[in-house]
Design an enzyme around this catalytic site. Structure first.
Site, PDB file in Angstrom:
ATOM      1  N   HIS A 101       0.805  -1.222   0.000  1.00 48.71           N
ATOM      2  CA  HIS A 101       0.000   0.000   0.000  1.00 48.71           C
ATOM      3  C   HIS A 101       0.844   1.282   0.000  1.00 48.71           C
ATOM      4  O   HIS A 101       0.331   2.353   0.278  1.00 48.71           O
ATOM      5  CB  HIS A 101      -0.960  -0.006   1.201  1.00 48.71           C
ATOM      6  CG  HIS A 101      -2.017  -1.064   1.087  1.00 48.71           C
ATOM      7  ND1 HIS A 101      -2.789  -1.481   2.148  1.00 48.71           N
ATOM      8  CD2 HIS A 101      -2.443  -1.794   0.025  1.00 48.71           C
ATOM      9  CE1 HIS A 101      -3.632  -2.418   1.739  1.00 48.71           C
ATOM     10  NE2 HIS A 101      -3.431  -2.634   0.462  1.00 48.71           N
ATOM     11  N   CYS A 111       6.919  19.132  -6.386  1.00 44.23           N
ATOM     12  CA  CYS A 111       7.892  18.227  -7.000  1.00 44.23           C
ATOM     13  C   CYS A 111       9.248  18.923  -7.190  1.00 44.23           C
ATOM     14  O   CYS A 111       9.293  20.036  -7.720  1.00 44.23           O
ATOM     15  CB  CYS A 111       7.344  17.751  -8.337  1.00 44.23           C
ATOM     16  SG  CYS A 111       8.431  16.615  -9.208  1.00 44.23           S
TER      17      CYS A 111
HETATM   18  P1  OAD Z   1      -7.014  -2.969  10.477  1.00 40.44           P
HETATM   19  O1  OAD Z   1      -7.031  -1.787  11.360  1.00 40.44           O
HETATM   20  O2  OAD Z   1      -8.174  -3.221   9.600  1.00 40.44           O
HETATM   21  O3  OAD Z   1      -6.830  -4.285  11.364  1.00 40.44           O
HETATM   22  C1  OAD Z   1      -5.859  -4.347  12.380  1.00 40.44           C
HETATM   23  C2  OAD Z   1      -5.883  -5.762  12.934  1.00 40.44           C
HETATM   24  O4  OAD Z   1      -4.846  -5.853  13.904  1.00 40.44           O
HETATM   25  C3  OAD Z   1      -7.188  -6.169  13.617  1.00 40.44           C
HETATM   26  O5  OAD Z   1      -7.599  -7.438  13.165  1.00 40.44           O
HETATM   27  C4  OAD Z   1      -6.804  -6.221  15.111  1.00 40.44           C
HETATM   28  O6  OAD Z   1      -7.517  -7.223  15.809  1.00 40.44           O
HETATM   29  C5  OAD Z   1      -5.336  -6.571  15.013  1.00 40.44           C
HETATM   30  N1  OAD Z   1      -4.520  -6.143  16.170  1.00 40.44           N
HETATM   31  C6  OAD Z   1      -4.726  -5.108  17.023  1.00 40.44           C
HETATM   32  N2  OAD Z   1      -3.731  -5.053  17.933  1.00 40.44           N
HETATM   33  C7  OAD Z   1      -2.881  -6.071  17.646  1.00 40.44           C
HETATM   34  C8  OAD Z   1      -1.654  -6.538  18.208  1.00 40.44           C
HETATM   35  N3  OAD Z   1      -1.089  -5.939  19.263  1.00 40.44           N
HETATM   36  N4  OAD Z   1      -1.060  -7.611  17.648  1.00 40.44           N
HETATM   37  C9  OAD Z   1      -1.608  -8.239  16.573  1.00 40.44           C
HETATM   38  N5  OAD Z   1      -2.766  -7.837  15.998  1.00 40.44           N
HETATM   39  C10 OAD Z   1      -3.379  -6.765  16.522  1.00 40.44           C
HETATM   40  O7  OAD Z   1      -5.647  -2.911   9.645  1.00 40.44           O
HETATM   41  P2  OAD Z   1      -5.257  -3.659   8.301  1.00 40.44           P
HETATM   42  O8  OAD Z   1      -5.797  -5.033   8.257  1.00 40.44           O
HETATM   43  O9  OAD Z   1      -3.791  -3.486   8.137  1.00 40.44           O
HETATM   44  O10 OAD Z   1      -5.070   0.749   3.715  1.00 40.44           O
HETATM   45  O11 OAD Z   1      -6.008  -2.766   7.225  1.00 40.44           O
HETATM   46  C11 OAD Z   1      -5.829  -3.005   5.863  1.00 40.44           C
HETATM   47  C12 OAD Z   1      -5.785  -1.699   5.115  1.00 40.44           C
HETATM   48  O12 OAD Z   1      -6.967  -0.941   5.388  1.00 40.44           O
HETATM   49  C13 OAD Z   1      -4.648  -0.785   5.495  1.00 40.44           C
HETATM   50  O13 OAD Z   1      -3.425  -1.088   4.818  1.00 40.44           O
HETATM   51  C14 OAD Z   1      -5.163   0.566   5.140  1.00 40.44           C
HETATM   52  C15 OAD Z   1      -6.596   0.445   5.597  1.00 40.44           C
HETATM   53  O14 OAD Z   1      -7.502   1.266   4.977  1.00 40.44           O
HETATM   54  C16 OAD Z   1      -4.336   1.774   3.226  1.00 40.44           C
HETATM   55  O15 OAD Z   1      -3.742   2.576   3.918  1.00 40.44           O
HETATM   56  C17 OAD Z   1      -4.301   1.840   1.750  1.00 40.44           C
END
Ligand code: OAD
Length: 262
Positions: free
Chosen positions: A134, A166
């Protein structure tokens, strides 16, 4: 004499990882949670207080670049003060120590890169550098020419005239982030899926597994006959199909899984 079977899921996961010839690691915001980087979803998540369609889409940027830059400037300051945690460090050490390990991240915080450089010291960090699906909050790309480069200077979004421009053509710069409605970089995505299909194990850490195509990377490993180990304090859509799903925080569980001796 027979080898005793692992007694619990963490032992089983450790054994799977130790035996795997190739490993992909797919991380999301949760891997950086204990570093102080906010996640997106959940009770404390960024998308609770901010609307993605106002801040993280090409239309939002075209409509109000100052608002979008202000938000990214704020996030840069916040993320810039964070350091890799024990999970980033353990993953970086794994990728440097063993061939056939690929770290793939949805995160834009560059903490895997920082951990890779710290683990490599004066050596070559490249084996531990992640595929960044991303983009990065610390990179920019030009809205007019093909320029794309690292950019860590503070953002002044007080007027259109002070927004970052830029270095080559003076057009407006934008964060080098894949926004909602945009395509992921084709080559990066290809590399990620190829690695996933060849992996014996996909270790999925700290992602809600709802954003595709990133979330499909683990499924690619499963479909190719590999195994999936999930580390997350909560259940996700992946939990049902994962070979093992471990409840816990990344900075505690990941180093334990990757310890080379009990
Ligand atoms: P999310 O915020 O959707 O999910 C975070 C996950 O981390 C959840 O399932 C939590 O349960 C878990 N979590 C929280 N604390 C934790 C810990 N200490 N250890 C392990 N897990 C933990 O984030 P992403 O799945 O990364 O896109 O989201 C995907 C994308 O959606 C991101 O890359 C972003 C967002 O919109 C862009 O920026 C383009």
């Amino acid at each position: 004499m027979t080898t005793p079977l692992p007694t619990n899921a963490r032992d089983a996961a450790r054994a799977m990882l130790a035996a795997a010839h190739r490993i992909v690691v797919l991380t999301g915001a949760g891997v950086s949670a204990e570093s102080g980087v906010p996640t997106f979803r959940g009770p404390e998540g960024l998308w609770r207080n901010f609307r993605p369609e106002e801040l993280a889409t090409p239309d939002a940027f075209a409509r109000d670049p100052r608002l979008v830059w202000e938000w990214y400037g704020w996030r840069r300051e916040r993320v810039g003060a964070c350091r890799p945690n024990a999970a980033h460090a353990a993953l970086a050490r794994l990728a440097l120590a063993r061939e056939g390990v690929r770290v793939i991240t949805q995160n834009v915080d560059e903490l895997h890169t920082d951990a890779a450089r710290a683990a490599a010291g004066t050596g070559d960090a490249s084996a531990a550098l992640p595929l960044e699906l991303h983009g990065s909050i610390f990179r920019v790309r030009c809205t007019a020419c093909p320029a794309r480069y690292a950019h860590r200077r503070p953002i002044d979004a007080s007027s259109d005239a002070t927004l970052p421009r830029c270095d080559r053509c003076s057009a407006l710069l934008r964060p080098d982030i894949v926004w909602f409605g945009e395509q992921l970089d084709h080559a990066t995505l290809n590399d990620a899926f190829r690695a996933a299909e060849r992996a014996a194990v996909c270790l999925v850490v700290g992602t809600s597994a709802v954003v595709h195509p990133a979330a499909s990377i683990a499924t690619a490993t499963l479909h190719a006959g590999g195994q999936v180990i999930e580390v997350n304090p909560e259940e996700t859509p992946l939990t049902r199909t994962a070979t093992l799903s471990l409840r816990g925080a990344a900075a505690e569980v990941v180093p334990e899984l990757l310890r080379t001796s009990p």
